[in-house]
Design a protein around this motif. Structure first.
Motif, PDB file in Angstrom:
ATOM      1  N   TYR A   1       3.983   8.548   7.315  1.00  0.00           N
ATOM      2  CA  TYR A   1       2.770   7.743   7.179  1.00  0.00           C
ATOM      3  C   TYR A   1       1.930   8.303   6.038  1.00  0.00           C
ATOM      4  CZ  TYR A   1      -1.441   5.228   8.620  1.00  0.00           C
ATOM      5  OH  TYR A   1      -2.531   4.406   8.665  1.00  0.00           O
ATOM      6  N   GLN A   2       1.484   7.422   5.143  1.00  0.00           N
ATOM      7  CA  GLN A   2       0.660   7.831   4.003  1.00  0.00           C
ATOM      8  C   GLN A   2      -0.558   6.921   3.912  1.00  0.00           C
ATOM      9  OE1 GLN A   2       1.474  10.558   2.096  1.00  0.00           O
ATOM     10  NE2 GLN A   2       3.186  10.785   3.527  1.00  0.00           N
ATOM     11  N   GLN A   3      -1.670   7.483   3.461  1.00  0.00           N
ATOM     12  CA  GLN A   3      -2.878   6.688   3.296  1.00  0.00           C
ATOM     13  C   GLN A   3      -3.068   6.389   1.815  1.00  0.00           C
ATOM     14  OE1 GLN A   3      -5.821   9.109   5.229  1.00  0.00           O
ATOM     15  NE2 GLN A   3      -5.303   8.303   7.247  1.00  0.00           N
ATOM     16  N   GLY A   4      -3.283   5.112   1.516  1.00  0.00           N
ATOM     17  CA  GLY A   4      -3.503   4.687   0.138  1.00  0.00           C
ATOM     18  C   GLY A   4      -4.924   4.222  -0.065  1.00  0.00           C
TER      19      GLY A   4
ATOM     20  N   ASP B   1      -5.946   1.089  -1.124  1.00  0.00           N
ATOM     21  CA  ASP B   1      -6.165  -0.261  -0.607  1.00  0.00           C
ATOM     22  C   ASP B   1      -5.628  -0.452   0.805  1.00  0.00           C
ATOM     23  OD1 ASP B   1      -7.305  -0.943  -3.037  1.00  0.00           O
ATOM     24  OD2 ASP B   1      -5.385  -1.568  -3.880  1.00  0.00           O
ATOM     25  N   HIS B   2      -4.502   0.161   1.100  1.00  0.00           N
ATOM     26  CA  HIS B   2      -3.894   0.044   2.428  1.00  0.00           C
ATOM     27  C   HIS B   2      -2.999   1.249   2.668  1.00  0.00           C
ATOM     28  CE1 HIS B   2      -1.054  -1.874  -0.361  1.00  0.00           C
ATOM     29  NE2 HIS B   2      -0.140  -1.339   0.407  1.00  0.00           N
ATOM     30  N   ASP B   3      -2.656   1.457   3.926  1.00  0.00           N
ATOM     31  CA  ASP B   3      -1.761   2.558   4.275  1.00  0.00           C
ATOM     32  C   ASP B   3      -0.323   2.079   4.141  1.00  0.00           C
ATOM     33  OD1 ASP B   3      -4.132   3.796   4.854  1.00  0.00           O
ATOM     34  OD2 ASP B   3      -3.911   3.669   7.017  1.00  0.00           O
ATOM     35  N   PHE B   4       0.619   3.029   4.081  1.00  0.00           N
ATOM     36  CA  PHE B   4       2.012   2.652   3.925  1.00  0.00           C
ATOM     37  C   PHE B   4       2.932   3.690   4.536  1.00  0.00           C
ATOM     38  CE2 PHE B   4       0.512   4.781   0.134  1.00  0.00           C
ATOM     39  CZ  PHE B   4       1.484   5.723  -0.135  1.00  0.00           C
ATOM     40  N   ILE B   5       4.172   3.289   4.728  1.00  0.00           N
ATOM     41  CA  ILE B   5       5.218   4.148   5.282  1.00  0.00           C
ATOM     42  C   ILE B   5       6.232   4.417   4.189  1.00  0.00           C
ATOM     43  CG2 ILE B   5       7.066   4.322   7.001  1.00  0.00           C
ATOM     44  CD1 ILE B   5       4.384   4.143   8.343  1.00  0.00           C
ATOM     45  N   LEU B   6       6.622   5.679   4.034  1.00  0.00           N
ATOM     46  CA  LEU B   6       7.740   6.027   3.156  1.00  0.00           C
ATOM     47  C   LEU B   6       8.965   6.165   4.061  1.00  0.00           C
ATOM     48  CD1 LEU B   6       6.059   8.722   0.890  1.00  0.00           C
ATOM     49  CD2 LEU B   6       6.582   6.351   0.315  1.00  0.00           C
ATOM     50  N   PRO B   7       9.820   5.139   4.110  1.00  0.00           N
ATOM     51  CA  PRO B   7      10.940   5.139   5.055  1.00  0.00           C
ATOM     52  C   PRO B   7      11.947   6.243   4.792  1.00  0.00           C
ATOM     53  CG  PRO B   7      10.603   2.976   4.100  1.00  0.00           C
ATOM     54  CD  PRO B   7       9.770   3.931   3.322  1.00  0.00           C
TER      55      PRO B   7
ATOM     56  N   ARG C   1      11.145   0.799  -1.819  1.00  0.00           N
ATOM     57  CA  ARG C   1       9.694   0.807  -1.972  1.00  0.00           C
ATOM     58  C   ARG C   1       9.013   1.192  -0.661  1.00  0.00           C
ATOM     59  NH1 ARG C   1       8.072  -4.170  -5.759  1.00  0.00           N
ATOM     60  NH2 ARG C   1       9.607  -3.776  -7.346  1.00  0.00           N
ATOM     61  N   PRO C   2       7.788   1.692  -0.762  1.00  0.00           N
ATOM     62  CA  PRO C   2       7.021   1.955   0.464  1.00  0.00           C
ATOM     63  C   PRO C   2       6.727   0.641   1.186  1.00  0.00           C
ATOM     64  CG  PRO C   2       5.988   2.991  -1.443  1.00  0.00           C
ATOM     65  CD  PRO C   2       7.087   2.127  -1.957  1.00  0.00           C
ATOM     66  N   ILE C   3       6.546   0.725   2.494  1.00  0.00           N
ATOM     67  CA  ILE C   3       6.257  -0.460   3.296  1.00  0.00           C
ATOM     68  C   ILE C   3       4.778  -0.437   3.661  1.00  0.00           C
ATOM     69  CG2 ILE C   3       6.757  -1.649   5.455  1.00  0.00           C
ATOM     70  CD1 ILE C   3       9.530  -0.306   5.319  1.00  0.00           C
ATOM     71  N   PRO C   4       4.020  -1.461   3.238  1.00  0.00           N
ATOM     72  CA  PRO C   4       2.595  -1.492   3.573  1.00  0.00           C
ATOM     73  C   PRO C   4       2.381  -1.654   5.074  1.00  0.00           C
ATOM     74  CG  PRO C   4       3.221  -3.424   2.280  1.00  0.00           C
ATOM     75  CD  PRO C   4       4.436  -2.590   2.441  1.00  0.00           C
ATOM     76  N   VAL C   5       1.377  -0.961   5.586  1.00  0.00           N
ATOM     77  CA  VAL C   5       1.050  -1.011   7.010  1.00  0.00           C
ATOM     78  C   VAL C   5      -0.440  -1.315   7.114  1.00  0.00           C
ATOM     79  CG1 VAL C   5       0.923   0.317   9.147  1.00  0.00           C
ATOM     80  CG2 VAL C   5       2.810   0.684   7.575  1.00  0.00           C
ATOM     81  N   TYR C   6      -0.763  -2.254   7.976  1.00  0.00           N
ATOM     82  CA  TYR C   6      -2.158  -2.611   8.188  1.00  0.00           C
ATOM     83  C   TYR C   6      -2.541  -2.197   9.600  1.00  0.00           C
ATOM     84  CZ  TYR C   6      -1.181  -5.028   3.923  1.00  0.00           C
ATOM     85  OH  TYR C   6      -0.800  -5.298   2.638  1.00  0.00           O
ATOM     86  N   TYR C   7      -3.528  -1.376   9.696  1.00  0.00           N
ATOM     87  CA  TYR C   7      -3.984  -0.787  10.960  1.00  0.00           C
ATOM     88  C   TYR C   7      -4.445  -1.872  11.914  1.00  0.00           C
ATOM     89  CZ  TYR C   7      -6.534   2.323  14.068  1.00  0.00           C
ATOM     90  OH  TYR C   7      -6.981   3.002  15.159  1.00  0.00           O
TER      91      TYR C   7
ATOM     92  N   GLY D   1       1.088  12.046   6.345  1.00  0.00           N
ATOM     93  CA  GLY D   1       2.218  12.970   6.406  1.00  0.00           C
ATOM     94  C   GLY D   1       2.912  13.011   7.755  1.00  0.00           C
ATOM     95  N   GLU D   2       2.308  12.455   8.790  1.00  0.00           N
ATOM     96  CA  GLU D   2       2.951  12.438  10.107  1.00  0.00           C
ATOM     97  C   GLU D   2       4.111  11.438  10.125  1.00  0.00           C
ATOM     98  OE1 GLU D   2      -0.327  13.693  13.419  1.00  0.00           O
ATOM     99  OE2 GLU D   2      -0.212  11.568  12.913  1.00  0.00           O
TER     100      GLU D   2
END
Length: 161
Positions: free
Chosen positions: A120-123, A125-131, A138-144, A153-154
């Protein structure tokens, strides 16, 4: 028609050439025109027949649907959130380089994966997952959406709905 033929048909002065070609390229990007061999422009087929196929992502992040004789390339900007292996609905929007078919995803029929594990990474504009899975380029955008918010980093598992 070629650009020169279009200029002649519209009776445009030579100074308008640059602006005309800018407009033709814009119409090509929008899928209204296609560029054919020899630099000629033609109207794109507008009878967008919806098709279904399985998407395979390339290393560059573009998609490819190979459901017969003519594979269809899907540019990254037209993936509409589809991931590698997903069953998608798409339309062919024209032809690109080397006369290849280009398409656009219009919907996701079935996800190939229900769960993605990654960091899990915080960006900004939005957070994302580095699979962890290397098939994701590419990273996958995640919306809380509420609940416990992970720290940067978790390791997390994301479920697609």
């Amino acid at each position: 028609m070629s650009g020169r033929e279009i200029m002649r048909a519209l009776d445009l002065p030579a100074g308008a050439r640059k602006g005309l070609f800018r407009q033709l390229r814009q119409l090509q990007k929008q899928g209204v025109l296609i560029r054919q061999r020899g630099g000629r422009f033609a109207l794109a087929q507008r009878e967008f027949e919806t098709r279904e196929g399985t998407l395979a992502l390339t290393r560059r992040g573009d998609g490819l649907i190979d459901e017969g004789r003519h594979p269809v390339r899907i540019a990254a900007r037209f993936l509409a959130g589809a991931l590698d292996g997903d069953r998608v609905r798409y339309v062919v929007i024209g032809r690109g380089r080397f006369n290849r078919l280009n398409g656009k995803v219009t919907g996701i029929v079935e996800r190939s994966r229900k769960l993605i594990v990654g960091s899990y990474q915080q960006g900004r504009d939005h957070d994302f997952i580095l699979p962890v899975d290397a098939s994701f380029s590419r990273p996958i955008p995640v919306y809380y959406s509420g609940g416990i918010r992970p720290e940067a980093g978790e390791w997390v598992a994301v479920k697609f709905s």
